[in-house]
Design an enzyme around this catalytic site. Structure first.
Site, PDB file in Angstrom:
ATOM      1  N   ARG A   1      -7.775 -25.257  24.394  1.00  0.00           N
ATOM      2  CA  ARG A   1      -6.793 -24.357  25.016  1.00  0.00           C
ATOM      3  C   ARG A   1      -7.503 -23.187  25.690  1.00  0.00           C
ATOM      4  O   ARG A   1      -8.736 -23.091  25.662  1.00  0.00           O
ATOM      5  CB  ARG A   1      -5.806 -23.848  23.972  1.00  0.00           C
ATOM      6  CG  ARG A   1      -6.463 -23.022  22.879  1.00  0.00           C
ATOM      7  CD  ARG A   1      -5.421 -22.404  21.950  1.00  0.00           C
ATOM      8  NE  ARG A   1      -6.002 -21.277  21.260  1.00  0.00           N
ATOM      9  CZ  ARG A   1      -5.996 -21.125  19.940  1.00  0.00           C
ATOM     10  NH1 ARG A   1      -5.419 -22.018  19.168  1.00  0.00           N
ATOM     11  NH2 ARG A   1      -6.544 -20.054  19.408  1.00  0.00           N
ATOM     12  N   GLY A   2      -6.692 -22.303  26.286  1.00  0.00           N
ATOM     13  CA  GLY A   2      -7.202 -21.052  26.848  1.00  0.00           C
ATOM     14  C   GLY A   2      -8.312 -21.271  27.875  1.00  0.00           C
ATOM     15  O   GLY A   2      -8.254 -22.184  28.715  1.00  0.00           O
TER      16      GLY A   2
ATOM     17  N   ASP B   1     -15.955 -28.559  13.718  1.00  0.00           N
ATOM     18  CA  ASP B   1     -16.006 -27.113  13.530  1.00  0.00           C
ATOM     19  C   ASP B   1     -17.459 -26.715  13.763  1.00  0.00           C
ATOM     20  O   ASP B   1     -18.353 -27.207  13.053  1.00  0.00           O
ATOM     21  CB  ASP B   1     -15.554 -26.759  12.106  1.00  0.00           C
ATOM     22  CG  ASP B   1     -15.477 -25.255  11.911  1.00  0.00           C
ATOM     23  OD1 ASP B   1     -16.363 -24.539  12.419  1.00  0.00           O
ATOM     24  OD2 ASP B   1     -14.525 -24.791  11.260  1.00  0.00           O
TER      25      ASP B   1
ATOM     26  N   LEU C   1     -14.201  -0.768  10.688  1.00  0.00           N
ATOM     27  CA  LEU C   1     -15.368  -1.176   9.897  1.00  0.00           C
ATOM     28  C   LEU C   1     -15.192  -0.902   8.396  1.00  0.00           C
ATOM     29  O   LEU C   1     -15.509  -1.740   7.561  1.00  0.00           O
ATOM     30  CB  LEU C   1     -16.626  -0.476  10.436  1.00  0.00           C
ATOM     31  CG  LEU C   1     -17.951  -0.902   9.819  1.00  0.00           C
ATOM     32  CD1 LEU C   1     -18.210  -2.389   9.998  1.00  0.00           C
ATOM     33  CD2 LEU C   1     -19.097  -0.110  10.434  1.00  0.00           C
TER      34      LEU C   1
ATOM     35  N   TYR D   1     -16.763  -8.419  16.256  1.00  0.00           N
ATOM     36  CA  TYR D   1     -16.607  -9.174  17.507  1.00  0.00           C
ATOM     37  C   TYR D   1     -17.536  -8.620  18.594  1.00  0.00           C
ATOM     38  O   TYR D   1     -18.264  -9.367  19.263  1.00  0.00           O
ATOM     39  CB  TYR D   1     -15.145  -9.091  17.936  1.00  0.00           C
ATOM     40  CG  TYR D   1     -14.783  -9.842  19.186  1.00  0.00           C
ATOM     41  CD1 TYR D   1     -14.683 -11.231  19.172  1.00  0.00           C
ATOM     42  CD2 TYR D   1     -14.517  -9.167  20.376  1.00  0.00           C
ATOM     43  CE1 TYR D   1     -14.326 -11.929  20.330  1.00  0.00           C
ATOM     44  CE2 TYR D   1     -14.158  -9.851  21.529  1.00  0.00           C
ATOM     45  CZ  TYR D   1     -14.063 -11.227  21.504  1.00  0.00           C
ATOM     46  OH  TYR D   1     -13.714 -11.916  22.640  1.00  0.00           O
TER      47      TYR D   1
END
Ligand code: NAI
Length: 439
Positions: free
Chosen positions: A211-212, A255, A290, A345
């Site tokens: 997807r995306g 995965d 954090l 991220y």
């Protein structure tokens, strides 16, 4: 997900009324469909100025299908590579000042320069450095018309690579790329001549292809002739199968963090003849500040977005990555600018920019090019989960005042996967609409 303000802007009356009360609606971007065309600028007019690089820009633009037309041009290319000092910058002003307001909607400006380190004098160095701020500002001024401006720095010896970059930056393929500097290197060999379906007969791996951005990239690479290996997790198998059927690709349910993933991927690619294009696209977010972040959230993002990529690359490089291949790494503008709640991220996405620099050097002897792509706000399931107010801010904070589409990132990745980008390695291309955040 579609952008309601862009949708509203399609209604001319609504556009006029809101424009009159000072609420300009974002311009709908003109995007290309289907595979690369020989003459993508058919029906467009151009102005070309300057000859410091020794290129016949008029002939190059004519070959792309455009015709010379100083009034209301669609495309302006300005070779400022020999601009020196204040006088050189004055020429830049004199060339664009009378024309910029006549540039058509969805227009394109590309300024050509030299890398500062190749400058022949102090005056030359400062004028070339000045192009950066100039082009970024022009891009911000043009955004409301859906137009873009980008800078291409051309190292000595890379002049022939300019045409490949123009095929991307002057056409509808680069609708969401604006305010960006690209540097063409002079040490990456000859520039191949463009031929339709540049990926014909090539094998491409796309991770996260269900997807995306991954699905859109798969479609584009296949349209350019690639045989695609689509990889995604087992739980995305239905969506993955649908994309694979559409493009006639091969699926691998896997995965990427699994212990046996690198070996399985390398083996499958070897059976297909080795990879010519690799797009490390699969990525996830687990956002939290954090101090509140759990070990699991930190570790999972590190493993999917970085650890798995290093392991998969290691296994592939050993025997299933072909010489002359192109590798594209999905970064993010968040990795460049930082963002609260995304330390995990952003760290992994900044690491992709570093990995692109490092692998470009390591793999250059094999003729392999590596580049990172940093999308800004793109309308996908990942961004759909952001709370409304934050999402709306992120979507509008760019020169084009709208979010990009997966297709826009796919176009950037496809460009970098082909010989059009053979002068590029070791850098990062932002597909962010000229995001106001970050460099
Ligand atoms: P998405 O969430 O829509 O799709 C990601 C795909 O990766 C999914 O099909 C998912 O199943 C797959 N995937 C996730 N973990 C996996 C694993 N462990 N093994 C195999 N497949 C896995 O994401 P989107 O938005 O298409 O993003 C693609 C890439 O672009 C990501 O790396 C993301 O960080 C990056 N990006 C996206 C932006 C956006 O605005 N959507 C902005 C900046 C970067």
């Amino acid at each position: 997900m579609s952008d309601y303000l862009v949708n509203l802007g399609r209604n001319g009356a609504a556009r006029n009324v809101l424009g009159r009360i000072g609420v300009p609606l974002p311009q709908e971007l003109r995007r290309a469909e289907g595979p690369y065309e020989e003459t993508p600028l058919t029906d467009r007019t151009f102005v070309a100025h300057g000859a410091g690089l020794g290129l016949d820009l008029g002939a190059a633009l004519t070959a792309l299908g455009a015709t010379a037309g100083p009034d209301g041009p669609d495309v302006i290319v300005l070779d400022a590579s020999d601009a020196e000092g204040v006088d050189g910058l004055r020429t830049l002003y004199e060339t664009l000042h009378p024309r910029i307001r006549t540039l058509a909607r969805n227009g394109r400006i590309v300024v050509l320069g030299r890398p500062e380190k190749d400058a022949i004098s102090v005056g030359h160095a400062v004028a070339q450095a000045a192009l950066d701020g100039f082009v970024r500002s022009v891009a911000k001024e043009l955004g409301r018309k859906g137009s873009t401006a980008n800078l291409v720095r051309v190292a000595p010896g890379a002049e022939a690579h300019v045409l490949g970059a123009l095929r991307f930056l002057l056409t509808d393929r680069s609708a969401y790329v604006s305010g960006q500097p690209l540097t063409l290197r002079g040490d990456l060999g000859a520039a191949p001549v463009f031929a339709p379906q540049p990926l014909h007969g090539k094998v491409a791996l796309v991770t996260g292809a269900a997807r995306g951005i991954g699905a859109a990239t798969t479609r584009r690479l296949a349209a350019e002739g690639a045989k695609v290996l689509l990889l995604d997790r087992e739980d995305a198998s239905e969506a993955l199968d649908a994309v694979a059927t559409e493009v006639g690709g091969t699926v691998l349910y896997c995965d990427i963090t699994a212990a046996d993933a690198p070996e399985r991927i390398a083996r499958t690619l070897a059976e297909m003849g080795g990879a010519d294009v690799v797009v490390h696209n699969a990525g996830i977010t687990r956002d939290r500040t954090l101090g509140r972040m759990s070990d699991a959230e930190w570790d999972l993002v590190m493993q999917v977005n970085l650890g798995a990529i290093l392991r998969v690359h290691g296994a592939m490089a050993a025997g299933s990555l072909n010489d002359g291949a192109r590798i594209v790494l999905l970064s993010s503008t968040v990795g460049i600018a930082g963002n609260p709640g995304q330390t995990n991220y952003a760290a992994t996405k900044a690491a992709m920019v570093g990995l692109s620099r490092r692998l470009a050097g390591d793999l250059a002897p094999r003729g392999i090019g590596v580049y990172a792509v940093a999308p800004g706000f793109i309308e996908t399931r990942m961004t759909e989960t952001i709370p409304f107010a934050t999402r709306e801010g992120a979507r509008r904070l760019n020169s084009l005042s709208q979010g990009g589409l997966p297709q826009d990132v796919a176009e950037g990745i496809t460009f970098l996967s082909t010989s059009l980008a053979s002068g590029l390695s070791g850098g990062v291309l932002r597909v962010c609409g000229g995001s106001l955040i970050g460099a």
